[in-house]
Motif scaffolding. Structure first.
Motif, short mmCIF file in Angstrom:
data_model
loop_
_atom_site.label_atom_id
_atom_site.label_comp_id
_atom_site.label_asym_id
_atom_site.label_seq_id
_atom_site.Cartn_x
_atom_site.Cartn_y
_atom_site.Cartn_z
N LEU A 1 1.20 4.35 -1.38
CA LEU A 1 0.31 3.19 -1.41
C LEU A 1 0.08 2.72 -2.84
O LEU A 1 0.07 1.50 -3.10
CB LEU A 1 -1.02 3.56 -0.74
CG LEU A 1 -2.05 2.44 -0.64
CD1 LEU A 1 -1.50 1.27 0.15
CD2 LEU A 1 -3.34 2.95 -0.01
N ARG A 2 -0.10 3.65 -3.78
CA ARG A 2 -0.31 3.25 -5.17
C ARG A 2 0.92 2.58 -5.75
O ARG A 2 0.80 1.60 -6.50
CB ARG A 2 -0.69 4.48 -6.01
CG ARG A 2 -2.11 4.97 -5.78
CD ARG A 2 -2.57 5.86 -6.93
NE ARG A 2 -1.75 7.05 -7.02
CZ ARG A 2 -2.04 8.21 -6.43
NH1 ARG A 2 -3.11 8.30 -5.66
NH2 ARG A 2 -1.27 9.25 -6.57
N ALA B 1 -2.08 -6.31 1.75
CA ALA B 1 -2.81 -5.93 2.95
C ALA B 1 -1.87 -5.44 4.04
O ALA B 1 -2.18 -4.48 4.76
CB ALA B 1 -3.63 -7.13 3.45
N ARG B 2 -0.71 -6.07 4.18
CA ARG B 2 0.24 -5.63 5.21
C ARG B 2 0.78 -4.24 4.89
O ARG B 2 0.90 -3.40 5.80
CB ARG B 2 1.39 -6.63 5.30
CG ARG B 2 1.00 -7.97 5.93
CD ARG B 2 2.17 -8.93 5.93
NE ARG B 2 1.81 -10.19 6.60
CZ ARG B 2 2.61 -11.25 6.65
NH1 ARG B 2 3.80 -11.22 6.07
NH2 ARG B 2 2.21 -12.34 7.28
N VAL B 3 1.08 -3.99 3.64
CA VAL B 3 1.57 -2.66 3.27
C VAL B 3 0.49 -1.60 3.50
O VAL B 3 0.76 -0.52 4.03
CB VAL B 3 2.04 -2.66 1.81
CG1 VAL B 3 2.41 -1.25 1.36
CG2 VAL B 3 3.24 -3.58 1.63
N ALA B 4 -0.74 -1.92 3.10
CA ALA B 4 -1.84 -0.96 3.29
C ALA B 4 -2.08 -0.69 4.76
O ALA B 4 -2.39 0.44 5.15
CB ALA B 4 -3.11 -1.49 2.64
N ALA B 5 -1.93 -1.71 5.62
CA ALA B 5 -2.12 -1.51 7.05
C ALA B 5 -1.06 -0.59 7.64
O ALA B 5 -1.33 0.19 8.55
CB ALA B 5 -2.10 -2.86 7.77
N VAL B 6 0.16 -0.67 7.11
CA VAL B 6 1.24 0.20 7.59
C VAL B 6 1.00 1.64 7.15
O VAL B 6 1.11 2.59 7.94
CB VAL B 6 2.60 -0.31 7.09
CG1 VAL B 6 3.70 0.71 7.40
CG2 VAL B 6 2.93 -1.65 7.74
#
Length: 353
Positions: free
Chosen positions: A64-65, A340-345
């Motif tokens: 995530l980072r 936001a899409r990456v964090a949701a995944v």
């Protein structure tokens, strides 16, 4: 031995004190009943499983980072580009104002305002470039490299979501998330600690064998001896230490249970927020895009009016400043959608890379 079966004592001269001698011994101890060490093997495996889950959670956070770092770098690169475009437009307005001043259609105040606008644009370039450098350094730290790392121009930032899916396996169950699974496994590990305390009450049986030899010949015993023993140890009283350990183990189990509940609540909120953030970011982008379009049209109209002598330099500078800010805000909102899409995944995934 005498004919009647008796033995005649044999006396031997012995030097006292004994001269220097060499002694050697070997002892073998083999547990036959040792429940605690056998139980500890299973506890070690459970601890290893918890450690692996903790590593998986760290990998998820690193992924995530890194994704956020890449988005931040691309965002700052876009902002730096917009800052340079803004400076170019500011210089064009300054040139236009100076031509009008030469023709007597503008005052010195109009020229000063245009120059202030150009200097403000230059300041934005300086601060934007520094933000870009800091973003690259943050990406390098996320990758474990103590230096600035950029993003290749051919990298499609909208492909980060697919890359996240390929790297981390999405799941539909909250218990599959690494930190939640680790907290659940920690309860089992704490329960094994209580099982270890219970086994402190059980007896142990050891098989012992030792062989010893010496260079001293006393005549009273052979120089080499060998003995075999079976030792049964039954714990009776240790001052209450085992009872205290049992209470400590119960507290550790309750603490692990409460930690699991806290992590479950936190993970539930994080996942809900991550999924909701996708819609919020998309809606914010739509609103910001409309605001940018209005600012762009306003700037065009004000510039046209100024060229025709109907507008003021104050309106010209204000419209340009609003447009620059709207362009930067739109760029931020566009990349917020990707982030936001990456964090949701990744919020509900297990990263085992």
């Amino acid at each position: 031995m005498n004919p009647d079966g008796t033995t005649t004592p044999t006396f031997r001269e012995v030097q006292a004190p004994f001269p220097n001698a060499a002694n050697a011994s070997i002892t073998l101890v083999q547990p036959l009943l040792a429940t605690r060490p056998w139980y500890a093997m299973g506890t070690a495996k459970q601890a290893e499983a918890v450690a692996k889950l903790n590593v998986e959670d760290v990998k998820r956070q690193i992924a995530l980072r890194v994704a956020n770092g890449m988005v931040a770098v691309v965002t700052q690169e876009r902002i730096a580009e917009l800052n340079r475009v803004g400076l170019k437009n500011a210089l064009e307005r300054l040139e236009l104002t100076q031509r009008r001043a030469d023709l007597g259609a503008a005052t010195g105040l109009d020229v000063v305002r245009a120059k202030q606008d150009a200097e403000t644009a230059r300041t934005s370039i300086v601060t934007g470039d520094e933000s870009l450098r800091q973003s690259r350094e943050a990406l390098g730290l996320a990758l474990g490299i103590p230096e600035a790392i950029g993003v290749a121009p051919d990298v499609r930032i909208d492909g980060l979501e697919r890359a996240a899916v390929a790297t981390c396996k999405p799941s539909q169950k909250l218990e599959d998330r690494a930190d939640v699974a680790s907290a659940g496994a920690s309860i089992a590990l704490a329960e094994r600690t209580r099982g270890d305390v219970k086994r402190q009450y059980l007896p142990t049986i050891n098989f012992q064998s030792s062989i010893a030899t010496t260079s001293i010949d006393t005549g009273a015993s052979p120089a080499t001896t060998w003995n075999i023993q079976g030792v049964l140890s039954i714990p009776i009283w240790d001052g209450g230490a085992r009872y205290a350990n049992m209470r400590t183990a119960d507290v550790d189990i309750e603490r692990a249970t409460q930690r699991l509940e806290a992590i479950r609540r936190l993970a539930t909120i994080e996942i809900a927020q991550a999924r909701r953030a996708v819609d919020v970011a998309a809606q914010s982008r739509e609103v910001t895009e409309k605001t940018r379009d209005l600012a762009k049209e306003t700037d065009r109209l004000v510039r046209t009016a100024y060229q025709e002598g109907r507008g003021t330099s104050l309106e010209l500078v204000a419209a340009a400043t609003t447009l620059r800010q709207a362009e930067i805000t739109l760029a931020l909102r566009e990349f917020d959608v990707v982030r936001a899409r990456v964090a949701a995944v990744i919020a509900l995934s297990r990263c085992e890379y």
